[in-house]
Design a protein around this motif. Sequence first.
Motif, mmCIF file in Angstrom:
data_model
loop_
_atom_site.group_PDB
_atom_site.id
_atom_site.type_symbol
_atom_site.label_atom_id
_atom_site.label_comp_id
_atom_site.label_asym_id
_atom_site.label_seq_id
_atom_site.Cartn_x
_atom_site.Cartn_y
_atom_site.Cartn_z
ATOM 1 N N ILE A 25 -6.711 -20.072 -8.979
ATOM 2 C CA ILE A 25 -6.058 -18.854 -8.480
ATOM 3 C C ILE A 25 -7.131 -17.984 -7.844
ATOM 4 N N PRO A 26 -6.962 -17.590 -6.577
ATOM 5 C CA PRO A 26 -7.970 -16.705 -5.987
ATOM 6 C C PRO A 26 -8.108 -15.444 -6.832
ATOM 7 N N LYS A 27 -9.326 -14.953 -6.957
ATOM 8 C CA LYS A 27 -9.487 -13.782 -7.831
ATOM 9 C C LYS A 27 -8.679 -12.593 -7.310
ATOM 10 N N GLU A 28 -8.446 -12.562 -5.998
ATOM 11 C CA GLU A 28 -7.635 -11.480 -5.421
ATOM 12 C C GLU A 28 -6.186 -11.543 -5.868
ATOM 13 N N MET A 29 -5.770 -12.709 -6.393
ATOM 14 C CA MET A 29 -4.392 -12.872 -6.860
ATOM 15 C C MET A 29 -4.242 -12.575 -8.346
ATOM 16 N N LEU A 30 -5.357 -12.297 -9.035
ATOM 17 C CA LEU A 30 -5.240 -11.942 -10.453
ATOM 18 C C LEU A 30 -4.531 -10.599 -10.544
ATOM 19 N N PRO A 31 -3.599 -10.471 -11.487
ATOM 20 C CA PRO A 31 -2.813 -9.238 -11.510
ATOM 21 C C PRO A 31 -3.447 -8.106 -12.298
ATOM 22 N N ILE A 32 -3.268 -6.898 -11.785
ATOM 23 C CA ILE A 32 -3.451 -5.693 -12.592
ATOM 24 C C ILE A 32 -2.019 -5.340 -13.026
ATOM 25 N N ILE A 33 -1.726 -5.529 -14.306
ATOM 26 C CA ILE A 33 -0.360 -5.482 -14.859
ATOM 27 C C ILE A 33 0.496 -6.568 -14.185
ATOM 28 N N ASP A 34 1.300 -6.223 -13.190
ATOM 29 C CA ASP A 34 2.211 -7.221 -12.635
ATOM 30 C C ASP A 34 2.074 -7.384 -11.128
ATOM 31 N N LYS A 35 0.971 -6.884 -10.577
ATOM 32 C CA LYS A 35 0.806 -6.967 -9.131
ATOM 33 C C LYS A 35 -0.581 -7.511 -8.820
ATOM 34 N N PRO A 36 -0.663 -8.535 -7.947
ATOM 35 C CA PRO A 36 -1.992 -9.058 -7.636
ATOM 36 C C PRO A 36 -2.881 -7.968 -7.024
ATOM 37 N N LEU A 37 -4.141 -8.010 -7.411
ATOM 38 C CA LEU A 37 -5.119 -7.025 -6.941
ATOM 39 C C LEU A 37 -5.018 -6.791 -5.429
ATOM 40 N N VAL A 38 -4.911 -7.867 -4.654
ATOM 41 C CA VAL A 38 -4.931 -7.734 -3.201
ATOM 42 C C VAL A 38 -3.728 -6.940 -2.676
ATOM 43 N N GLN A 39 -2.629 -6.980 -3.413
ATOM 44 C CA GLN A 39 -1.438 -6.256 -2.939
ATOM 45 C C GLN A 39 -1.623 -4.735 -2.979
ATOM 46 N N TYR A 40 -2.455 -4.253 -3.911
ATOM 47 C CA TYR A 40 -2.726 -2.809 -3.944
ATOM 48 C C TYR A 40 -3.371 -2.370 -2.624
ATOM 49 N N ALA A 41 -4.325 -3.166 -2.141
ATOM 50 C CA ALA A 41 -5.000 -2.822 -0.880
ATOM 51 C C ALA A 41 -4.038 -2.951 0.304
ATOM 52 N N VAL A 42 -3.216 -3.991 0.287
ATOM 53 C CA VAL A 42 -2.244 -4.184 1.377
ATOM 54 C C VAL A 42 -1.278 -2.994 1.431
ATOM 55 N N GLU A 43 -0.815 -2.549 0.270
ATOM 56 C CA GLU A 43 0.113 -1.406 0.241
ATOM 57 C C GLU A 43 -0.573 -0.133 0.730
ATOM 58 N N GLU A 44 -1.855 0.021 0.379
ATOM 59 C CA GLU A 44 -2.606 1.198 0.849
ATOM 60 C C GLU A 44 -2.684 1.195 2.374
ATOM 61 N N ALA A 45 -2.868 0.010 2.949
ATOM 62 C CA ALA A 45 -2.947 -0.107 4.412
ATOM 63 C C ALA A 45 -1.595 0.191 5.060
ATOM 64 N N ILE A 46 -0.541 -0.399 4.514
ATOM 65 C CA ILE A 46 0.794 -0.217 5.100
ATOM 66 C C ILE A 46 1.200 1.257 5.041
ATOM 67 N N GLU A 47 0.794 1.922 3.981
ATOM 68 C CA GLU A 47 1.177 3.321 3.787
ATOM 69 C C GLU A 47 0.657 4.233 4.914
ATOM 70 N N ILE A 48 -0.486 3.875 5.522
ATOM 71 C CA ILE A 48 -0.973 4.733 6.623
ATOM 72 C C ILE A 48 -0.452 4.254 7.984
ATOM 73 N N GLY A 49 0.403 3.256 7.988
ATOM 74 C CA GLY A 49 1.018 2.835 9.247
ATOM 75 C C GLY A 49 0.450 1.565 9.857
ATOM 76 N N ILE A 50 -0.374 0.848 9.072
ATOM 77 C CA ILE A 50 -0.904 -0.438 9.548
ATOM 78 C C ILE A 50 0.249 -1.418 9.760
ATOM 79 N N LYS A 51 0.199 -2.149 10.874
ATOM 80 C CA LYS A 51 1.263 -3.116 11.186
ATOM 81 C C LYS A 51 0.772 -4.562 11.133
ATOM 82 N N GLU A 52 -0.536 -4.744 11.235
ATOM 83 C CA GLU A 52 -1.077 -6.105 11.186
ATOM 84 C C GLU A 52 -2.192 -6.183 10.157
ATOM 85 N N ILE A 53 -2.054 -7.149 9.263
ATOM 86 C CA ILE A 53 -3.059 -7.361 8.221
ATOM 87 C C ILE A 53 -3.755 -8.683 8.529
ATOM 88 N N ILE A 54 -5.067 -8.620 8.649
ATOM 89 C CA ILE A 54 -5.823 -9.822 8.986
ATOM 90 C C ILE A 54 -6.682 -10.213 7.780
#
Length: 288
Positions: A25-54
């Motif tokens: 399992i990529p370490k970025e997919m390890l969960p903090i409670i019930d959400k993979p670590l990487v999703q917190y960063a993705v949500e932070e990006a989307i919240e400011i209006g990011i449309k493309e995640i690379i």
Amino acid sequence: HEVITKAVLPVAGLGTRFLPASKAIPKEMLPIIDKPLVQYAVEEAIEIGIKEIIFITSPEKYSIEKHFNRNDEIELRLEKSGKSGFIDKLNPKIFSDIKFHYINQENQNGLGHAILQAEKFIGDESFAILLPDDLFVSKKSCLNQLLDIHTNKNASVIAVNIIDEDNIHNYGVINPGSQKDDAIEIDDIIEKPSADKAPSNMAVCGRYILSSNIFKHLKSTEFDKSGEIQLTDAIKSLLSDEKIYAKIYEGEKFDCGSKQGFVHATIALALRDKSISDDIIKIIKEID
Ligand code: G1P
């Protein structure tokens, strides 16, 4: 002013500190409670209006791609079994108009090298970089705090936080120049200095908004002693062409690249999750 629509997330690292968990399992997919670590960063990006995640990634990390793809089959099964309440957790609405790209970083030659892989997706716009190991919890997100300054100054801006002398050697460190309101002009920046060489106690912490001119500088950045191309060195070089600002991040930060930080984030977020916090407090009190 320029709108930021693209974010780069480097996730190709081996995650050695989390072995054996990070083997399959990529370490970025390890969960903090019930959400993979990487999703917190993705949500932070989307919240400011990011449309493309690379994502700058590697083939072994396919589960990251699977995670951000829609899953219609499970959605159907949830519907059929009367569990449609979970659908937004499975296929979040906020992801529906986001484009996710995955670039394979064949050789892993450092953060600067990872960012360089995104060049053809960025073009000549400014873009955000989020290092998903750093988890930020604040009313106004870290990236949003940077966006304010970017909008004001129309320049690159980097998040910093105050780090004590004993730990400063783990970070990029800025030499701050003049400051107006929240925006600190960066006079110089150095990657992982020893405590006696650190120009300040302001350490770079995982969020950047950079002008696309960084690519030119990344290309001329030489490998450092450890054989890596450092983003910090390219930023230093960019400073000779344009002003770059720092913003002292206001909020909490968890370094989930370390076990201590990962556990700290887990406890802190659990204590704030109303659906489990009472039980967690009880459990912690009962621990011998
Ligand atoms: C990287 C950067 C460093 C920055 C840090 C923040 O280092 O090179 O400048 O301060 O992220 O987390 P790494 O932690 O990948 O060694």
